[in-house]
Design a protein around this motif. Structure first.
Motif, PDB file in Angstrom:
ATOM      1  N   PRO A 169       0.803  -1.233   0.000  1.00 35.67           N
ATOM      2  CA  PRO A 169       0.000   0.000   0.000  1.00 35.67           C
ATOM      3  C   PRO A 169       0.834   1.280   0.000  1.00 35.67           C
ATOM      4  CG  PRO A 169      -0.020  -1.033   2.170  1.00 35.67           C
ATOM      5  CD  PRO A 169       0.637  -2.009   1.242  1.00 35.67           C
ATOM      6  N   HIS A 170       2.081   1.199   0.484  1.00 36.73           N
ATOM      7  CA  HIS A 170       2.919   2.389   0.554  1.00 36.73           C
ATOM      8  C   HIS A 170       3.701   2.652  -0.733  1.00 36.73           C
ATOM      9  CE1 HIS A 170       5.528  -0.971   1.577  1.00 36.73           C
ATOM     10  NE2 HIS A 170       6.576  -0.222   1.250  1.00 36.73           N
ATOM     11  N   MET A 171       3.553   1.759  -1.726  1.00 36.23           N
ATOM     12  CA  MET A 171       4.258   1.910  -2.995  1.00 36.23           C
ATOM     13  C   MET A 171       3.287   2.316  -4.088  1.00 36.23           C
ATOM     14  SD  MET A 171       6.817  -1.359  -3.220  1.00 36.23           S
ATOM     15  CE  MET A 171       8.086  -1.691  -2.004  1.00 36.23           C
ATOM     16  N   SER A 172       3.763   3.043  -5.061  1.00 36.42           N
ATOM     17  CA  SER A 172       2.943   3.368  -6.228  1.00 36.42           C
ATOM     18  C   SER A 172       2.727   2.121  -7.064  1.00 36.42           C
ATOM     19  CB  SER A 172       3.631   4.438  -7.082  1.00 36.42           C
ATOM     20  OG  SER A 172       4.791   3.888  -7.706  1.00 36.42           O
ATOM     21  N   VAL A 173       1.834   2.229  -8.043  1.00 35.46           N
ATOM     22  CA  VAL A 173       1.588   1.120  -8.963  1.00 35.46           C
ATOM     23  C   VAL A 173       2.891   0.703  -9.644  1.00 35.46           C
ATOM     24  CG1 VAL A 173       0.517   0.543 -11.180  1.00 35.46           C
ATOM     25  CG2 VAL A 173      -0.855   1.583  -9.356  1.00 35.46           C
ATOM     26  N   ALA A 174       3.640   1.661 -10.162  1.00 32.91           N
ATOM     27  CA  ALA A 174       4.894   1.343 -10.850  1.00 32.91           C
ATOM     28  C   ALA A 174       5.892   0.678  -9.908  1.00 32.91           C
ATOM     29  CB  ALA A 174       5.496   2.620 -11.440  1.00 32.91           C
ATOM     30  N   GLN A 175       5.963   1.154  -8.673  1.00 32.45           N
ATOM     31  CA  GLN A 175       6.881   0.550  -7.717  1.00 32.45           C
ATOM     32  C   GLN A 175       6.468  -0.878  -7.370  1.00 32.45           C
ATOM     33  OE1 GLN A 175       6.525   3.600  -4.739  1.00 32.45           O
ATOM     34  NE2 GLN A 175       8.458   4.590  -5.327  1.00 32.45           N
ATOM     35  N   ASN A 176       5.180  -1.119  -7.256  1.00 37.14           N
ATOM     36  CA  ASN A 176       4.701  -2.478  -7.015  1.00 37.14           C
ATOM     37  C   ASN A 176       5.090  -3.405  -8.156  1.00 37.14           C
ATOM     38  OD1 ASN A 176       2.764  -3.349  -4.654  1.00 37.14           O
ATOM     39  ND2 ASN A 176       2.363  -1.154  -4.994  1.00 37.14           N
ATOM     40  N   VAL A 177       4.862  -2.948  -9.380  1.00 38.66           N
ATOM     41  CA  VAL A 177       5.174  -3.775 -10.549  1.00 38.66           C
ATOM     42  C   VAL A 177       6.678  -4.032 -10.638  1.00 38.66           C
ATOM     43  CG1 VAL A 177       5.105  -3.880 -13.072  1.00 38.66           C
ATOM     44  CG2 VAL A 177       3.130  -3.022 -11.803  1.00 38.66           C
ATOM     45  N   GLY A 178       7.480  -3.057 -10.254  1.00 42.71           N
ATOM     46  CA  GLY A 178       8.924  -3.213 -10.362  1.00 42.71           C
ATOM     47  C   GLY A 178       9.588  -3.889  -9.186  1.00 42.71           C
ATOM     48  N   TYR A 179       8.805  -4.240  -8.169  1.00 45.11           N
ATOM     49  CA  TYR A 179       9.407  -4.797  -6.950  1.00 45.11           C
ATOM     50  C   TYR A 179      10.210  -6.064  -7.232  1.00 45.11           C
ATOM     51  CZ  TYR A 179       9.906  -6.648  -2.242  1.00 45.11           C
ATOM     52  OH  TYR A 179      10.423  -7.160  -1.083  1.00 45.11           O
ATOM     53  N   GLY A 180       9.633  -6.974  -7.981  1.00 47.95           N
ATOM     54  CA  GLY A 180      10.335  -8.218  -8.284  1.00 47.95           C
ATOM     55  C   GLY A 180      11.570  -7.994  -9.148  1.00 47.95           C
ATOM     56  N   LEU A 181      11.534  -6.961  -9.964  1.00 48.04           N
ATOM     57  CA  LEU A 181      12.689  -6.665 -10.815  1.00 48.04           C
ATOM     58  C   LEU A 181      13.849  -6.118  -9.986  1.00 48.04           C
ATOM     59  CD1 LEU A 181      10.799  -4.944 -13.772  1.00 48.04           C
ATOM     60  CD2 LEU A 181      11.583  -7.312 -13.640  1.00 48.04           C
ATOM     61  N   ARG A 182      13.519  -5.313  -8.978  1.00 48.66           N
ATOM     62  CA  ARG A 182      14.575  -4.793  -8.103  1.00 48.66           C
ATOM     63  C   ARG A 182      15.266  -5.924  -7.353  1.00 48.66           C
ATOM     64  NH1 ARG A 182      14.587   0.699  -6.806  1.00 48.66           N
ATOM     65  NH2 ARG A 182      15.581   0.166  -4.819  1.00 48.66           N
ATOM     66  N   SER A 183      14.466  -6.897  -6.874  1.00 44.70           N
ATOM     67  CA  SER A 183      15.057  -8.010  -6.135  1.00 44.70           C
ATOM     68  C   SER A 183      15.903  -8.903  -7.028  1.00 44.70           C
ATOM     69  CB  SER A 183      13.953  -8.840  -5.466  1.00 44.70           C
ATOM     70  OG  SER A 183      13.130  -9.467  -6.434  1.00 44.70           O
ATOM     71  N   ARG A 184      15.672  -8.820  -8.332  1.00 41.88           N
ATOM     72  CA  ARG A 184      16.481  -9.597  -9.278  1.00 41.88           C
ATOM     73  C   ARG A 184      17.630  -8.756  -9.848  1.00 41.88           C
ATOM     74  NH1 ARG A 184      11.367 -11.570  -9.428  1.00 41.88           N
ATOM     75  NH2 ARG A 184      11.043 -13.788  -9.860  1.00 41.88           N
ATOM     76  N   ALA A 185      17.815  -7.582  -9.315  1.00 42.77           N
ATOM     77  CA  ALA A 185      18.918  -6.704  -9.713  1.00 42.77           C
ATOM     78  C   ALA A 185      18.865  -6.322 -11.186  1.00 42.77           C
ATOM     79  CB  ALA A 185      20.264  -7.350  -9.384  1.00 42.77           C
ATOM     80  N   VAL A 186      17.642  -6.148 -11.711  1.00 46.68           N
ATOM     81  CA  VAL A 186      17.491  -5.660 -13.083  1.00 46.68           C
ATOM     82  C   VAL A 186      17.831  -4.168 -13.100  1.00 46.68           C
ATOM     83  CG1 VAL A 186      15.867  -5.294 -14.974  1.00 46.68           C
ATOM     84  CG2 VAL A 186      15.724  -7.379 -13.581  1.00 46.68           C
ATOM     85  N   GLY A 187      18.628  -3.737 -14.070  1.00 47.94           N
ATOM     86  CA  GLY A 187      19.058  -2.346 -14.161  1.00 47.94           C
ATOM     87  C   GLY A 187      17.904  -1.380 -14.285  1.00 47.94           C
ATOM     88  N   ARG A 188      18.157  -0.119 -13.889  1.00 46.32           N
ATOM     89  CA  ARG A 188      17.090   0.877 -13.831  1.00 46.32           C
ATOM     90  C   ARG A 188      16.419   1.093 -15.176  1.00 46.32           C
ATOM     91  NH1 ARG A 188      18.380   6.553 -11.083  1.00 46.32           N
ATOM     92  NH2 ARG A 188      18.618   5.100  -9.327  1.00 46.32           N
ATOM     93  N   ARG A 189      17.190   1.211 -16.227  1.00 49.73           N
ATOM     94  CA  ARG A 189      16.604   1.478 -17.540  1.00 49.73           C
ATOM     95  C   ARG A 189      15.739   0.307 -18.017  1.00 49.73           C
ATOM     96  NH1 ARG A 189      19.932   3.540 -22.926  1.00 49.73           N
ATOM     97  NH2 ARG A 189      18.125   3.658 -24.326  1.00 49.73           N
TER      98      ARG A 189
END
Length: 397
Positions: free
Chosen positions: A102-122
């Protein structure tokens, strides 16, 4: 029990998901999934359908890595992942509660799994944008989950599962929290995603038969922690082998009797014989299934090959149809009739009719199946049709 081994290798490569004699026990030692053997071809949607306690979600969790089998193997794309950590399995998962932060935006929610997999920002930004576009939510990227409707939140949950580009997508009753109209819309969205992602294998847990029939290429009917029957959706609906499948996957009238010749059954409590296209052994017990929508109300000089006299016990108007509940001999019997101008009254006696091709001979038991898939089975109306269930198993690859 059925036509083919459940571990066929699709032409496109290894099966998307494969269960090999998977058993799961609870903390108290009770079996909650019993010797499941089943293969999900790559790129297909398979629905796990059954009542509560059937073992559906346990099977899903075994694929996800959240439930460790007591015995057997789980394979994804031909790779044994039974002891592999969930994050290393290449799966996406959608649950009925959405599970958005609930504290994350829609985009942040969608990108959560990508961050944990160390996918680059771009690349992460591109995948988030693509995933949201796929579910029609790209304009909601900066919104908070709490400002979205239930259907919109579920779309975001699906986008989050798709963003890592998984080979396998697991859906655990994803539409159960939605109202009927939203559920219908989301079913259409999932069907569209299935068309647009032909290489993604989907395992879909539901207790709703309409969802399973509308969406799945194949259905696995489960009960009491066991697999009852597995095959192509249309095959299971039109020609189930077991009474449980006939009754659970669409309503069915069940009649018990004895075969008086190869194609005729004397049903207990019914005055006339019931004819079927399926060949039976004379003198053998027979259980018959007839779908309510295949039954006709006979009036005046109307005739049908199979006729039963019934007493009406209930009548429900459902808009386009009338559902007429009756008693036929010792059993209840239901007819789903197009809206009647002059429906029968409760307590009246009526004649109901149906044809031999509308009768399916079913078995009463539902022992655990040994993993064979009936998707290539076609009703033949001959004695060889039943025999092929055993003979095909002997020659299946």
């Amino acid at each position: 029990m059925s036509a083919r081994d459940a571990a066929p290798t699709p032409a496109t490569g290894a099966a998307g998901i494969e269960f090999r004699d998977v058993t799961v026990r609870g903390d108290d030692g009770r079996v909650i999934l019993d010797s499941l053997t089943m293969s999900v071809p790559r790129g297909e949607i398979v629905a796990l359908l059954g009542p509560s306690g059937a073992g559906k979600t346990t099977a899903l969790r075994a694929v996800a890595g959240f439930q460790t089998p007591s015995a057997g193997q789980v394979l994804l794309g031909g790779r044994d992942v039974t002891r592999v950590a969930p994050r290393d399995r290449g799966i996406g998962m959608v649950v009925q509660s959405y599970a958005l932060f609930p504290h994350m935006s829609v985009a942040q929610n969608v990108g959560y799994g990508l961050r944990s997999r160390a996918v680059g920002r771009r690349e992460r930004s591109e995948r988030i944008r693509d995933a949201l576009a796929m579910v029609g939510m790209e304009s909601f990227a900066d919104r908070q989950p709490g400002s979205l409707s239930g259907g919109q939140q579920q779309r975001v949950a699906i986008a989050r599962a798709l963003a890592p580009r998984p080979d396998v997508l697991l859906l655990d009753e994803p539409l159960s929290a939605l109202d009927a109209q939203l559920r219908s819309g989301m079913l259409a969205e999932l069907a569209r995603l299935h068309r647009e992602l032909p290489d993604v294998t989907m395992l879909y847990v539901t207790h709703g038969q309409e969802e399973a029939l509308a969406l799945a290429d194949r259905i696995a009917v489960m009960a009491d922690a066991r697999l009852v029957e597995y095959g192509a959706s249309e095959s299971l609906y039109r020609d189930p082998e077991y009474a449980f499948t006939a009754a659970f996957l669409g309503a069915a009238n069940l009649l018990d009797g004895e075969a008086v010749d190869a194609g005729t059954v004397r049903v207990h409590g019914v005055s006339g014989p019931i004819r079927t296209v399926e060949r039976l052994v004379t003198g053998s017990p027979a259980r018959l299934a007839v779908r309510p929508h295949r039954v006709r109300l006979l009036e005046g000089t109307d005739r049908a090959t199979n006729e039963v006299v019934a007493t009406v016990t209930d009548l429900q108007w459902r808009g386009a149809t009338h559902q007429v509940a009756c008693v036929v001999g010792p059993r209840t019997f239901t007819a789903e009739l197009l809206e009647l101008v002059f429906p029968p009254t409760v307590g009246s006696t009526v004649r109901l009719g149906f044809e031999p091709q509308d009768v399916v001979v079913v078995r009463d038991d539902h022992d655990p199946v040994d993993g064979r898939d009936r998707s290539d089975r076609v009703s033949s109306g001959t004695e060889a049709h039943r025999a092929s269930r055993q003979s095909a198993a002997a020659v299946a690859p």
